[in-house]
Design an enzyme around this catalytic site. Structure first.
Site, mmCIF file in Angstrom:
data_model
loop_
_atom_site.group_PDB
_atom_site.id
_atom_site.type_symbol
_atom_site.label_atom_id
_atom_site.label_comp_id
_atom_site.label_asym_id
_atom_site.label_seq_id
_atom_site.Cartn_x
_atom_site.Cartn_y
_atom_site.Cartn_z
ATOM 1 N NE ARG A 12 -1.230 2.862 2.368
ATOM 2 C CZ ARG A 12 -0.803 4.112 2.548
ATOM 3 N NH1 ARG A 12 -0.937 5.022 1.592
ATOM 4 N NH2 ARG A 12 -0.200 4.454 3.682
ATOM 5 C CG ASP A 13 3.396 4.317 2.910
ATOM 6 O OD1 ASP A 13 3.214 5.227 2.085
ATOM 7 O OD2 ASP A 13 4.057 4.486 3.951
ATOM 8 C CG HIS A 203 5.089 4.800 8.843
ATOM 9 N ND1 HIS A 203 4.503 3.842 8.051
ATOM 10 C CD2 HIS A 203 5.670 5.679 7.990
ATOM 11 C CE1 HIS A 203 4.714 4.123 6.778
ATOM 12 N NE2 HIS A 203 5.418 5.240 6.709
ATOM 13 C CG HIS A 205 9.371 7.912 5.562
ATOM 14 N ND1 HIS A 205 8.881 8.606 4.483
ATOM 15 C CD2 HIS A 205 8.402 7.036 5.903
ATOM 16 C CE1 HIS A 205 7.664 8.173 4.183
ATOM 17 N NE2 HIS A 205 7.343 7.224 5.042
ATOM 18 C CB CYS A 236 11.169 11.020 0.031
ATOM 19 S SG CYS A 236 10.854 12.496 1.015
ATOM 20 C CG ASN A 245 7.597 3.629 3.519
ATOM 21 O OD1 ASN A 245 7.078 4.142 4.494
ATOM 22 N ND2 ASN A 245 6.981 3.553 2.335
#
Lengths: 297, 297
Positions: A12-13, A203, A205, A236, A245
């Site tokens: 998803r992300d 979460h 990055h 990003c 991520n």
């Protein structure tokens, strides 16, 4: 061995922040990941296809993916309509997003953080009524690309409100990689003290190289749930060419060496990472994918 | 604020692992770096030009570089001849290398670790006689690409011998990025306990994403000296395309945000990073160079 819960967000992300790929590729990636031993996967989002064409086929992808009974799957939704679609598709774990920073929230959804929190309160009720749980992801928790530092007390206040409104889980999103060990301590520490039983997911990055240092810091604060993306999938959006991520391989590789139990088979994970690279047709930032594990498997 | 000592190794360790660049470029990079506030620079190595053509012009480069009186410069040497050249060129801080792993040492210099330590004992005497200090870098301290894990007791034994032989400083090299927070604790902890006053410098590679997590771990163990390379200059010789040295920008960016004082001006450092990219003609791995600092300067 302390058990950790890693949520794989690549399907998803990750894919939502890459050029669109066919439904077939998404299904293959989901199936590869659900066989790695990972306990949770953020599978798709139910968003308007005009806003996010990468997820236009979410229903089809989810219908075709194998459902591993050992995996908790979740879906991200932006609003009531998305929530209804996700529930209708069979999801029982739903995520919604709000930004800690007003400016970031307005740029995303054209309303203030408080206005979004009002909407989310209604969404939480709707989800609970449908038998689903509600996770709220607080974006820009460690800094905002527009406002700069975000006051940890503001983040803590949002958590208080979400807990009062019945959120089942809260996640802190390091949306543009502004997290550092100091920010993690400042944001996570007080919230853990105040809500020790609230499931808290982080979460990160890896935009500025700090992701694993941040995770290390969070572990010391008692956090046991982390998002990560296969290969580091998902760039990003604010800095073309930069890393988004943190890569799941890097997280698993480091934490397993430290004696934590992620339940994930690194060899299968690396195979999924190679598939992810093949799907997006570019080299992904995962260092473990490039160089291999410290000791060959 | 705790003061940290960062040694910039881009001009030597970085450029030695890139395609050769002209002397002019090396001088420009050295001069840019010596104006950033960094307290130490590994400037050149005096090695046989056939073995390492990248450093064939070390004497010329060093003669032409500005000497900032606030910077401690060091040179790496492989043997007596190199040590004599370095001392003759005016260096008073000299580094030599030995591998903790026998296999890695034999592949590098065709002798066992013990045989190299015998040579180094003589080199230390020679350097002291010439008024220079001797640092010994123990390569593969956190793992060997040929042997796998390296027993921390073996590393500790090498340190004991080096201290007995009069080494002024010891550095642990994470030669191929096999370090993790656990390995740092296992290797550094006992040595710090046994030799609390020995200047100890850690040299991490970010090959598998762990460099800043390793530095964070070492800080907790009381270590205050770290190597870093501008832009992340210097690839990984064992994995083409993979990251080698941790980027100085990432180290400074994270540690200053945590309240440590590196003495380095990040803005000047980023300019040096852009120069480094221009010199080698490729994008370097530094995330802070790609995305900019978390708060724009």
């Amino acid at each position: 061995m302390t058990a950790l819960s890693i949520r794989e967000v690549g399907p998803r992300d990750g894919l939502q922040n890459e050029d669109p790929v066919p439904a077939d590729a998404k299904v293959r990636l989901l199936d590869a990941l659900s066989g790695t031993g990972v306990g949770r996967i953020e599978a798709v989002s139910f968003v308007h296809p005009k806003a996010i064409p990468q997820m236009a086929d979410a229903g089809e992808v989810w219908a075709r993916a194998k459902k591993n009974p050992l995996v908790r799957y979740s879906a991200l939704v932006p609003n009531t309509k998305g929530a209804q679609r996700a529930v209708a598709a069979g999801f029982t774990e739903i995520e919604v997003v709000v930004s800690a920073s007003d400016t970031h929230n307005r740029r995303n959804v054209n309303r203030s953080t408080d206005e979004s929190l009002d909407d989310i309160a209604g969404l939480i009720d709707l989800l609970h009524g449908a038998g689903a749980s509600a996770e709220v992801i607080i974006a820009t928790s460690f800094g905002c690309p527009f406002e700069g530092d975000v006051d940890p007390r503001r983040v803590a206040g949002i958590v208080d409100r979400l807990v009062a409104d019945g959120a089942d889980r809260v996640a802190f999103g390091d949306t543009t990689g502004m997290g550092t060990p100091r920010r993690v301590e400042d944001v996570v520490g007080p919230v853990r003290d105040r809500h020790p039983d609230l499931p808290l997911l982080l979460h990160f990055h890896n935009t500025r190289g700090t992701a694993l240092a941040n995770i290390l810091t969070a572990l010391r604060l008692g956090v046991t749930e982390f998002d990560a993306s296969i290969g580091g999938l998902g760039g990003c959006p604010y800095a073309p060419g930069a890393t988004g991520n943190v890569a799941t391989e890097e997280v698993v590789h480091m934490l397993e060496d430290m004696g934590y139990d992620t339940g994930i088979d690194l060899k299968a994970l690396l195979e999924a990472g190679r598939l992810a690279q093949e799907i997006v047709g570019r080299e992904l930032p995962s260092g473990v994918l490039k160089a291999g594990p410290r000791i060959p498997l």
